[in-house]
Write an enzyme that holds these catalytic residues in place. Structure first.
Site, PDB file in Angstrom:
ATOM      1  N   GLN A 186      -9.249  -1.015 -15.958  1.00 15.03           N
ATOM      2  CA  GLN A 186      -9.756  -1.941 -14.932  1.00 15.03           C
ATOM      3  C   GLN A 186     -11.114  -1.486 -14.411  1.00 15.03           C
ATOM      4  OE1 GLN A 186      -7.461  -3.969 -11.717  1.00 15.03           O
ATOM      5  NE2 GLN A 186      -8.042  -2.224 -10.473  1.00 15.03           N
ATOM      6  N   ASP A 196      -5.822   2.730 -12.864  1.00 12.78           N
ATOM      7  CA  ASP A 196      -6.155   1.561 -13.668  1.00 12.78           C
ATOM      8  C   ASP A 196      -7.486   1.841 -14.363  1.00 12.78           C
ATOM      9  OD1 ASP A 196      -4.063  -0.587 -12.900  1.00 12.78           O
ATOM     10  OD2 ASP A 196      -4.646   0.337 -11.019  1.00 12.78           O
ATOM     11  N   SER A 228       2.265   0.510  -6.598  1.00  6.28           N
ATOM     12  CA  SER A 228       3.021  -0.470  -5.805  1.00  6.28           C
ATOM     13  C   SER A 228       4.278  -0.892  -6.555  1.00  6.28           C
ATOM     14  CB  SER A 228       2.162  -1.708  -5.541  1.00  6.28           C
ATOM     15  OG  SER A 228       0.970  -1.320  -4.913  1.00  6.28           O
ATOM     16  N   ARG A 229       4.244  -0.765  -7.875  1.00  6.49           N
ATOM     17  CA  ARG A 229       5.402  -1.192  -8.679  1.00  6.49           C
ATOM     18  C   ARG A 229       6.567  -0.219  -8.620  1.00  6.49           C
ATOM     19  NH1 ARG A 229       3.764  -5.173 -12.566  1.00  6.49           N
ATOM     20  NH2 ARG A 229       1.569  -5.554 -12.254  1.00  6.49           N
ATOM     21  N   HIS A 252      -3.578   4.279  -2.183  1.00  9.40           N
ATOM     22  CA  HIS A 252      -4.564   3.381  -1.550  1.00  9.40           C
ATOM     23  C   HIS A 252      -5.229   4.076  -0.359  1.00  9.40           C
ATOM     24  CE1 HIS A 252      -1.774   0.235  -3.329  1.00  9.40           C
ATOM     25  NE2 HIS A 252      -2.946  -0.145  -3.803  1.00  9.40           N
ATOM     26  N   LEU A 265       0.814  -1.223   0.000  1.00 11.71           N
ATOM     27  CA  LEU A 265       0.000   0.000   0.000  1.00 11.71           C
ATOM     28  C   LEU A 265       0.844   1.268   0.000  1.00 11.71           C
ATOM     29  CD1 LEU A 265      -2.732  -1.067   2.598  1.00 11.71           C
ATOM     30  CD2 LEU A 265      -2.696  -1.429   0.124  1.00 11.71           C
TER      31      LEU A 265
HETATM   32  O1  PAF Z   1      -6.024  -2.975  -8.694  1.00 13.48           O
HETATM   33  C1  PAF Z   1      -5.698  -3.969  -8.011  1.00 13.48           C
HETATM   34  O2  PAF Z   1      -4.924  -3.889  -7.043  1.00 13.48           O
HETATM   35  C2  PAF Z   1      -6.240  -5.326  -8.388  1.00 13.48           C
HETATM   36  O3  PAF Z   1      -6.343  -5.474  -9.767  1.00 13.48           O
HETATM   37  C3  PAF Z   1      -7.577  -5.654  -7.696  1.00 13.48           C
HETATM   38  C4  PAF Z   1      -8.675  -4.717  -8.142  1.00 13.48           C
HETATM   39  C5  PAF Z   1      -7.406  -5.561  -6.188  1.00 13.48           C
HETATM   40  C6  PAF Z   1      -8.008  -7.085  -8.047  1.00 13.48           C
HETATM   41  O4  PAF Z   1      -7.060  -8.011  -7.651  1.00 13.48           O
END
Ligand code: PAF
Length: 281
Positions: free
Chosen positions: A155, A152, A188-189, A37, A33
């Site tokens: 996502q 993301d 995080s990367r 986050h 984190l």
């Molecule tokens: O964004 C992330 O950290 C991941 O893709 C998630 C949404 C927690 C699903 O594993």
């Protein structure tokens, strides 16, 4: 702050709270984190009474097993950050809890064409894995709202498609990208970046900001070409894509008049793949 390893324990904790009319938010994460986050937790606190953060490094969304293996897992640090942020509960299941019959269990839903664009081209099956685990997390928490970071971008779109597919009653809230002072999007990367990579990584935010700053002055094609030229001749940086896309479907934008435009970039910086985006309108 309570920590739960099983869905059963989590549900038992949430049951009386829900019965008392408390609104529940979930913040799904894979741990490692950072302040990005924490901003999701803080925003969740403005919208809900009980905040559950999940920490689960989901094996089904990794295309490269090495990436899964090297994914950082600083659990004590994560728990301390969540406690400080006033998170109510942390759901930290093991792989067997989420995939009792094995991580190769059957899952496929139609996420539309956007699944295969951008990240989908570079990470085959990634969004099937993401939507699979997010559905499982939603089943475990049954939240009123769920928070996801705009970093993301694709996502969030895929998760909204999954929510519509199953007709779930959870509201998805997209939270703004949190950046370091010099513009690098928190991720995080980033801990994998060497000092040289860390400097080079600024090319993502700089090229995106260029598009925002010059949107009115140039055509879409000119903007994209100039933004891509930022990546030329930087040693150790390899651009995967830079696009100005329609934010509803991620297709390349056809006209500057479209109502939802976003610039998105992905690049390998050293051995770390980074993504970033900025919403134009
Ligand atoms: O964004 C992330 O950290 C991941 O893709 C998630 C949404 C927690 C699903 O594993």
């Amino acid at each position: 702050m309570e920590v739960f390893k099983t869905k059963e324990a989590l549900k038992a904790y949430l049951k009386p709270l829900k019965a008392a009319g408390k609104k529940v938010a979930v913040v799904p994460t894979m741990g490692a984190l950072h302040n990005g986050h924490i901003s999701l937790i803080k925003l969740a606190q403005e919208h809900a009474d009980v905040i559950i953060c999940s920490i689960f490094v989901n094996p089904t969304q990794f295309t490269d097993p090495k990436d899964l293996e090297k994914y950082p897992r600083p659990i004590d640090h994560d728990l301390a950050m969540l406690k400080d942020a006033g998170c109510d509960g942390v759901f930290m299941p093991g792989v067997e809890e989420m995939y009792p019959t094995g991580a190769d269990e059957n899952w496929h839903i139609d996420l539309g064409k956007a699944e295969f664009l951008l990240e989908g081209e570079f990470r085959k099956g990634h969004y099937q894995g993401v939507t699979q685990i997010v559905k499982k997390l939603f089943d475990a928490v049954e939240p009123d709202i769920a928070m996801f970071g705009q970093k993301d971008f694709q996502q969030v779109l895929m998760i909204k498609t999954m929510v519509a597919h199953f007709n779930l009653r959870v509201s998805i809230i997209t939270c703004p990208i949190i950046r370091e002072d010099d513009g690098l999007a928190m991720s995080s990367r980033n801990i994998h970046l060497t000092a040289a990579d860390r400097k080079n990584a600024l090319v993502l935010s700089k090229s995106l900001q260029y598009v925002i700053d010059n949107f009115d002055s140039f055509s879409l094609k000119e903007l994209e070409e100039s933004a891509k030229s930022f990546y030329k001749n930087i040693e150790g940086v390899e651009l995967d894509y830079f696009t100005i896309a329609n934010g509803h479907n991620l297709e390349p934008a056809k006209s500057k008049a479209e109502d939802n435009l976003v610039a998105l970039a992905a690049a390998k910086v050293g051995s770390t793949r980074l993504i970033d985006n900025m919403i134009i309108k």
